[in-house]
Scaffold this motif. Structure first.
Motif, short mmCIF file in Angstrom:
data_model
loop_
_atom_site.label_atom_id
_atom_site.label_comp_id
_atom_site.label_asym_id
_atom_site.label_seq_id
_atom_site.Cartn_x
_atom_site.Cartn_y
_atom_site.Cartn_z
N ALA B 67 0.63 -1.14 -0.22
CA ALA B 67 0.01 -0.08 0.15
C ALA B 67 0.86 1.38 0.21
N THR B 69 3.05 1.93 -2.24
CA THR B 69 3.34 2.01 -3.86
C THR B 69 2.90 3.30 -4.33
N GLN B 70 1.45 3.56 -3.95
CA GLN B 70 0.77 4.39 -5.05
C GLN B 70 0.31 5.68 -4.45
N ARG B 72 0.98 8.52 -5.65
CA ARG B 72 0.72 9.68 -6.33
C ARG B 72 -0.72 9.61 -6.71
N SER B 73 -1.39 8.53 -6.56
CA SER B 73 -2.87 8.84 -6.86
C SER B 73 -3.96 8.27 -5.62
N SER B 74 -3.42 7.45 -4.71
CA SER B 74 -4.17 7.18 -3.86
C SER B 74 -4.28 7.81 -2.24
N LEU B 76 -5.31 6.58 0.50
CA LEU B 76 -5.06 5.49 1.33
C LEU B 76 -3.51 5.34 1.36
N SER B 77 -2.74 5.28 0.16
CA SER B 77 -1.41 5.04 0.18
C SER B 77 -0.77 6.43 0.76
N ILE B 125 -9.51 10.35 2.27
CA ILE B 125 -10.05 8.96 1.73
C ILE B 125 -11.39 8.76 1.75
N TYR B 126 -12.24 9.24 2.58
CA TYR B 126 -13.60 9.29 2.46
C TYR B 126 -14.05 10.84 1.71
N GLN B 128 -13.03 12.14 -0.63
CA GLN B 128 -12.98 12.27 -2.03
C GLN B 128 -14.05 11.27 -2.73
#
Lengths: 248, 290
Positions: B67, B69-70, B72-74, B76-77, B125-126, B128
């Motif tokens: 988790a 790794t991302q 740039r977009s997520s 959660l990450s 996270i919520y 968005q």
């Protein structure tokens, strides 16, 4: 990578004809059958023969009653699976990169060995296209039968998604919606193909063809509405019965 | 949305822990040595305990490292990165206070912002999610941040700040509830837009796809207890804000402070339960439900 490709040249997807679908659920069964024994983790069922059965499905058929302002209600069967959105919100929320949209054909897939089962992609999907498998604890979704459509080991006629191959009514069509000359694109243009929940901004690739307008009974004579009904009051035995019952 | 206990505990306790770290990073209270150790230990138990609770709702927690790794977009990450960075920086800063009696001010401020940044990433996270209109607003980060900072002030024993921030958090909470009650209607997603059949007539769900339930209904169409929502809102606000503020207005006493903290935590748990249970996902429309 969970960032989306800028654009994909090919946009493989489904066109579903709501005018033709008879609501037989054959696509649901064939989807479950193919996808439980091929690509990825099987689609498990919980308590399948018991009192409270439930299970993972990649395609489900809803039925809606639509009541026009005048005339009879219409029953419309409504198959729903992943729409392989161009702006797929399920892909960008994925923290591990397990969810991705393929650059070569636009199919949205899950790399199950990277999925941590957090469920956030299902939260982000407005269509309910993703379901967490209760047994395998990974996210399952329609793959557009990626293991059929390019599979040279099966006859050419079978190289379409299982649901399309199965549909006895011909209500499901598969093709490249990125090519304006493809049969599916022409069908969409001709019939006015629709995006579901366009306000969500997901730009779905799959399109739905609206039910065709219902026929109306032709008017036999312009004067017909002005004529008296043939029998206003019942006569004979029924007339007597009507009067007798009125008096009671 | 299904109010999973793991996520409710995670957001409540890690919010409180990171809120406390925020104040410790700025040197409130200005503790060193063993007292600093006690404060940092409490903050870490809350923050890390919350983070561990959050892994309980993962299907495959053994892959959790992926988790990172991302980012740039997520969100959660990003939350993962922010939490780890905050905990590492504050550990270094805390070690200076506890063992060397040294206050590395800049490090503390960086740690404070990383701590509160973690709460912001959680909120995003919520916030968005367009699919949950009640959450899809700047009020979501405002709600989670204001409660976290107010709870932090309370835990840090900053009484004047705590009273002001608790009242502010209460106000944000009331605005969030009031605005949230109309969010679904004003988002404009209904059964007609979901099915695109509205131009024929009024659409009604005639038959669901299956007679049984499924993952979508369990996860997104949670209606149990909604009828008690108003009562729960009063209870949440009373325990989270009103009772702690009243207690703090009394002359200071450690036992009373404990009452204020416990009442606040119970109130936040109730508020967080409502945050999930009252949130409606648009997918429910396909099932003729909300």
């Amino acid at each position: 990578m969970t960032t989306l490709p800028e654009t994909t040249h090919k946009k493989l997807g489904l066109v579903i004809d709501l005018d033709t679908c008879v609501g037989c659920h054959a696509c649901v069964i064939s989807c479950k059958g193919w996808n439980t024994e091929n690509y990825g983790a099987p689609l498990s069922d919980q308590d399948p023969y018991g009192a409270d059965p439930s299970g993972t499905f990649l395609n489900r058929v809803h039925s809606y009653e639509v009541q026009p302002a005048e005339g009879a209600a219409q029953l419309i069967h409504f198959p729903k699976s992943c729409l392989h959105c161009e702006d797929a919100p399920c892909v960008t929320v994925c923290p591990t990169g397990a969810s991705y949209k393929r650059v070569e054909d636009g199919i949205v897939l899950v790399n199950e060995s990277d999925c941590i089962g957090c469920g956030l992609c299902a939260w982000a999907c407005p269509y309910g296209a993703r379901e967490m498998d209760a047994e395998e604890k990974v996210m399952k979704k329609c793959t557009l039968c990626v293991d059929r459509i390019y599979n040279e080991n099966i006859p050419e006629v079978d190289r379409v998604p299982s649901c399309v191959r199965t549909c006895p009514a011909g209500a499901r069509h598969f093709g490249d919606l990125g090519d304006p000359d493809s049969a599916v694109s022409q069908l969409v243009a001709e019939r006015g193909g629709m995006d579901l929940m366009p306000e969500q901004g997901t730009k779905p690739v799959n399109k739905y063809l609206p039910p065709r307008p219902k026929d109306a009974l032709p008017e036999f004579d312009v004067l017909a509405p002005f004529l008296d009904p043939v029998i206003a009051e019942p006569k004979g035995f029924l007339g007597w019965l009507d009067k007798a019952l009125e008096k009671l | 949305m299904h109010p999973a206990p793991s996520v409710i505990f995670f957001s409540t306790f890690s919010g409180l822990g990171f809120g406390l770290l925020f104040f410790l990073g700025f040197g409130f209270p200005a503790v060193t040595g063993f007292t600093a150790f006690a404060f940092f230990a409490i903050a870490y138990v809350l923050a890390v305990g919350g983070l561990i609770a959050s892994t309980f709702h993962l299907g495959h927690p053994e892959r959790a490292l992926k988790a990172f790794t991302q980012w740039r977009s997520s969100w959660l990450s990003r939350e993962g990165w922010c939490a780890v960075a905050a905990l590492l920086v504050m550990a270094l800063y805390g070690a200076g206070l506890v063992f060397l009696e040294q206050r590395w001010t800049v490090l503390g401020i960086i740690g404070a912002f990383l701590s509160i940044g973690t709460v912001f990433t959680t909120a995003m996270i919520y916030g968005q999610l367009k699919t949950v209109p009640r959450w899809n607003t700047p009020l979501t980060p405002a709600y989670l941040l204001s409660i976290s900072i107010a709870g932090g002030a309370l835990m840090a024993g900053q009484i004047t700040w705590a009273i002001a921030l608790l009242v502010l958090a209460g106000a944000v909470q009331v605005i969030t509830w009031t605005m949230g009650d109309n969010a679904f209607e004003s988002a404009g997603t209904d059964l007609a837009s979901a099915t695109q059949l509205g131009n024929i007539g009024t659409v009604r769900s005639f038959e669901p796809p299956h007679t049984g339930t499924n993952y979508l209904l369990r996860e997104f169409v949670y209606v149990i207890g909604r009828k008690h929502a108003l009562k729960l809102r009063v209870i949440a606000l009373g325990l989270m804000v009103v009772l702690p503020v009243l207690v703090l207005l009394l002359p200071f006493n450690h036992w009373l402070a404990l009452v204020a903290v416990l009442s606040h935590v119970a109130g936040v748990l109730a508020s967080r339960w409502l945050f999930f249970a009252q949130a409606e996902h648009v997918v429910g429309l396909y099932y003729g439900k909300r």
